[in-house]
Scaffold this motif. Structure first.
Motif, PDB file in Angstrom:
ATOM      1  N   MET A  38       0.826  -1.195   0.000  1.00 39.27           N
ATOM      2  CA  MET A  38       0.000   0.000   0.000  1.00 39.27           C
ATOM      3  C   MET A  38       0.873   1.262   0.000  1.00 39.27           C
ATOM      4  SD  MET A  38      -3.073   0.845  -0.116  1.00 39.27           S
ATOM      5  CE  MET A  38      -4.307   1.986   0.335  1.00 39.27           C
ATOM      6  N   LYS A  39       1.997   1.210   0.725  1.00 36.27           N
ATOM      7  CA  LYS A  39       2.897   2.361   0.759  1.00 36.27           C
ATOM      8  C   LYS A  39       3.442   2.674  -0.634  1.00 36.27           C
ATOM      9  CE  LYS A  39       4.763   2.345   5.423  1.00 36.27           C
ATOM     10  NZ  LYS A  39       5.996   2.231   6.203  1.00 36.27           N
ATOM     11  N   MET A  40       3.769   1.612  -1.369  1.00 37.04           N
ATOM     12  CA  MET A  40       4.304   1.798  -2.711  1.00 37.04           C
ATOM     13  C   MET A  40       3.285   2.511  -3.602  1.00 37.04           C
ATOM     14  SD  MET A  40       6.800   1.353  -4.751  1.00 37.04           S
ATOM     15  CE  MET A  40       7.158   1.235  -6.470  1.00 37.04           C
ATOM     16  N   PHE A  41       2.040   2.101  -3.517  1.00 39.29           N
ATOM     17  CA  PHE A  41       0.978   2.714  -4.324  1.00 39.29           C
ATOM     18  C   PHE A  41       0.819   4.189  -3.987  1.00 39.29           C
ATOM     19  CE2 PHE A  41      -3.549   3.769  -4.956  1.00 39.29           C
ATOM     20  CZ  PHE A  41      -3.624   3.556  -6.322  1.00 39.29           C
ATOM     21  N   ILE A  42       0.843   4.513  -2.718  1.00 36.64           N
ATOM     22  CA  ILE A  42       0.693   5.912  -2.287  1.00 36.64           C
ATOM     23  C   ILE A  42       1.890   6.735  -2.753  1.00 36.64           C
ATOM     24  CG2 ILE A  42       0.610   7.420  -0.263  1.00 36.64           C
ATOM     25  CD1 ILE A  42      -0.996   5.134   1.115  1.00 36.64           C
ATOM     26  N   ARG A  43       3.101   6.203  -2.581  1.00 34.06           N
ATOM     27  CA  ARG A  43       4.296   6.927  -3.018  1.00 34.06           C
ATOM     28  C   ARG A  43       4.301   7.116  -4.539  1.00 34.06           C
ATOM     29  NH1 ARG A  43       5.691  10.059   0.368  1.00 34.06           N
ATOM     30  NH2 ARG A  43       7.450  10.484  -0.955  1.00 34.06           N
ATOM     31  N   PHE A  44       3.895   6.053  -5.259  1.00 32.33           N
ATOM     32  CA  PHE A  44       3.838   6.146  -6.716  1.00 32.33           C
ATOM     33  C   PHE A  44       2.894   7.266  -7.150  1.00 32.33           C
ATOM     34  CE2 PHE A  44       1.535   5.195 -10.615  1.00 32.33           C
ATOM     35  CZ  PHE A  44       2.577   5.168 -11.522  1.00 32.33           C
ATOM     36  N   ASN A  45       1.696   7.272  -6.604  1.00 28.09           N
ATOM     37  CA  ASN A  45       0.718   8.309  -6.968  1.00 28.09           C
ATOM     38  C   ASN A  45       1.246   9.702  -6.652  1.00 28.09           C
ATOM     39  OD1 ASN A  45      -1.442   6.917  -8.166  1.00 28.09           O
ATOM     40  ND2 ASN A  45      -2.025   6.143  -6.161  1.00 28.09           N
ATOM     41  N   TYR A  46       1.880   9.835  -5.516  1.00 27.66           N
ATOM     42  CA  TYR A  46       2.441  11.126  -5.116  1.00 27.66           C
ATOM     43  C   TYR A  46       3.440  11.616  -6.161  1.00 27.66           C
ATOM     44  CZ  TYR A  46       5.344  14.451  -2.562  1.00 27.66           C
ATOM     45  OH  TYR A  46       6.062  15.561  -2.204  1.00 27.66           O
ATOM     46  N   HIS A  47       4.407  10.769  -6.490  1.00 30.26           N
ATOM     47  CA  HIS A  47       5.439  11.160  -7.444  1.00 30.26           C
ATOM     48  C   HIS A  47       4.874  11.330  -8.856  1.00 30.26           C
ATOM     49  CE1 HIS A  47       8.808  11.090  -4.753  1.00 30.26           C
ATOM     50  NE2 HIS A  47       8.488   9.875  -4.336  1.00 30.26           N
ATOM     51  N   PHE A  48       3.968  10.445  -9.250  1.00 30.06           N
ATOM     52  CA  PHE A  48       3.399  10.502 -10.597  1.00 30.06           C
ATOM     53  C   PHE A  48       2.678  11.826 -10.826  1.00 30.06           C
ATOM     54  CE2 PHE A  48       0.011   9.550 -13.696  1.00 30.06           C
ATOM     55  CZ  PHE A  48       0.804   9.161 -14.770  1.00 30.06           C
ATOM     56  N   PHE A  49       1.856  12.233  -9.870  1.00 26.51           N
ATOM     57  CA  PHE A  49       1.098  13.463 -10.073  1.00 26.51           C
ATOM     58  C   PHE A  49       1.976  14.711  -9.970  1.00 26.51           C
ATOM     59  CE2 PHE A  49      -2.475  10.574  -9.175  1.00 26.51           C
ATOM     60  CZ  PHE A  49      -3.155  10.777 -10.367  1.00 26.51           C
ATOM     61  N   ILE A  50       3.051  14.645  -9.233  1.00 26.53           N
ATOM     62  CA  ILE A  50       4.015  15.764  -9.231  1.00 26.53           C
ATOM     63  C   ILE A  50       4.660  15.887 -10.609  1.00 26.53           C
ATOM     64  CG2 ILE A  50       6.283  16.479  -8.381  1.00 26.53           C
ATOM     65  CD1 ILE A  50       5.405  15.586  -5.607  1.00 26.53           C
ATOM     66  N   ILE A  51       5.044  14.758 -11.182  1.00 25.22           N
ATOM     67  CA  ILE A  51       5.675  14.772 -12.506  1.00 25.22           C
ATOM     68  C   ILE A  51       4.687  15.270 -13.565  1.00 25.22           C
ATOM     69  CG2 ILE A  51       6.663  13.307 -14.314  1.00 25.22           C
ATOM     70  CD1 ILE A  51       7.730  11.547 -11.926  1.00 25.22           C
ATOM     71  N   ILE A  52       3.456  14.768 -13.508  1.00 32.43           N
ATOM     72  CA  ILE A  52       2.431  15.175 -14.473  1.00 32.43           C
ATOM     73  C   ILE A  52       2.154  16.675 -14.353  1.00 32.43           C
ATOM     74  CG2 ILE A  52      -0.005  14.931 -15.098  1.00 32.43           C
ATOM     75  CD1 ILE A  52       1.801  12.650 -16.063  1.00 32.43           C
ATOM     76  N   GLU A  53       2.142  17.176 -13.134  1.00 36.37           N
ATOM     77  CA  GLU A  53       1.908  18.608 -12.935  1.00 36.37           C
ATOM     78  C   GLU A  53       3.011  19.436 -13.589  1.00 36.37           C
ATOM     79  OE1 GLU A  53       1.398  21.812  -9.285  1.00 36.37           O
ATOM     80  OE2 GLU A  53       1.284  19.671  -8.860  1.00 36.37           O
ATOM     81  N   ARG A  54       4.232  18.970 -13.494  1.00 34.83           N
ATOM     82  CA  ARG A  54       5.354  19.683 -14.115  1.00 34.83           C
ATOM     83  C   ARG A  54       5.293  19.636 -15.635  1.00 34.83           C
ATOM     84  NH1 ARG A  54      10.201  17.594 -10.182  1.00 34.83           N
ATOM     85  NH2 ARG A  54       9.531  18.756  -8.346  1.00 34.83           N
ATOM     86  N   LEU A  55       4.647  18.623 -16.174  1.00 35.44           N
ATOM     87  CA  LEU A  55       4.531  18.466 -17.621  1.00 35.44           C
ATOM     88  C   LEU A  55       3.228  19.038 -18.167  1.00 35.44           C
ATOM     89  CD1 LEU A  55       5.874  14.818 -17.916  1.00 35.44           C
ATOM     90  CD2 LEU A  55       7.056  16.914 -18.562  1.00 35.44           C
ATOM     91  N   GLN A  56       2.534  19.793 -17.368  1.00 33.26           N
ATOM     92  CA  GLN A  56       1.228  20.330 -17.741  1.00 33.26           C
ATOM     93  C   GLN A  56       1.296  21.132 -19.043  1.00 33.26           C
ATOM     94  OE1 GLN A  56      -0.384  22.861 -14.729  1.00 33.26           O
ATOM     95  NE2 GLN A  56      -2.467  22.597 -15.427  1.00 33.26           N
ATOM     96  N   ALA A  57       2.313  21.937 -19.225  1.00 29.99           N
ATOM     97  CA  ALA A  57       2.445  22.750 -20.438  1.00 29.99           C
ATOM     98  C   ALA A  57       2.608  21.867 -21.677  1.00 29.99           C
ATOM     99  CB  ALA A  57       3.622  23.701 -20.308  1.00 29.99           C
ATOM    100  N   VAL A  58       3.337  20.770 -21.535  1.00 30.30           N
ATOM    101  CA  VAL A  58       3.526  19.855 -22.658  1.00 30.30           C
ATOM    102  C   VAL A  58       2.195  19.227 -23.049  1.00 30.30           C
ATOM    103  CG1 VAL A  58       4.662  17.722 -23.403  1.00 30.30           C
ATOM    104  CG2 VAL A  58       5.912  19.381 -22.029  1.00 30.30           C
ATOM    105  N   PHE A  59       1.429  18.768 -22.066  1.00 35.29           N
ATOM    106  CA  PHE A  59       0.130  18.164 -22.345  1.00 35.29           C
ATOM    107  C   PHE A  59      -0.836  19.175 -22.949  1.00 35.29           C
ATOM    108  CE2 PHE A  59       1.365  15.109 -18.852  1.00 35.29           C
ATOM    109  CZ  PHE A  59       1.666  14.089 -19.734  1.00 35.29           C
ATOM    110  N   LEU A  60      -0.768  20.406 -22.490  1.00 37.34           N
ATOM    111  CA  LEU A  60      -1.603  21.459 -23.059  1.00 37.34           C
ATOM    112  C   LEU A  60      -1.229  21.708 -24.512  1.00 37.34           C
ATOM    113  CD1 LEU A  60      -3.480  22.464 -20.839  1.00 37.34           C
ATOM    114  CD2 LEU A  60      -2.359  24.676 -21.009  1.00 37.34           C
TER     115      LEU A  60
END
Length: 106
Positions: free
Chosen positions: A1-23
């Motif tokens: 469960m810890k791995m899943f929570i850590r993964f989601n945390y890091h994944f959404f931070i990375i996605i947020e940083r790539l927001q301009a690319v996705f836009l």
């Protein structure tokens, strides 16, 4: 469960940083839909549907373009979709790597 929570945390931070690319990629898909609408003289909804289905590399084949330039744009949409997919996979891999490092598993 810890791995899943850590993964989601890091994944959404990375996605947020790539927001301009996705836009930018989404804007390209939308812009190509507008051009295809004019070239193929189809309703905007169908052109937008075609653009996103092609851009997501699904390609059902229920709507096809016939003019040479529209076909070239369809190929460009496919390449945009591949870029989009590669970015998502790279973000997921980076999130897994950071999660493993956080948990001292690597």
């Amino acid at each position: 469960m810890k791995m899943f929570i850590r993964f989601n945390y890091h994944f959404f931070i990375i996605i947020e940083r790539l927001q301009a690319v996705f836009l930018a990629l989404s804007a390209l898909i939308l812009g190509i839909a507008v051009v295809i609408r004019h070239l193929e003289k189809m309703p905007f909804g169908e052109a937008l549907y075609f653009s996103f289905i092609t851009g997501l590399t699904i390609g059902y084949g229920d709507i096809v373009v016939k003019t040479p330039f529209a076909r070239l744009l369809a190929v460009l949409l496919g390449l945009i979709g591949i870029i989009f997919t590669r970015i998502m996979v790279a973000a997921a891999l980076c999130a897994v790597e950071r999660s493993l490092k956080d948990l001292n598993i690597s």
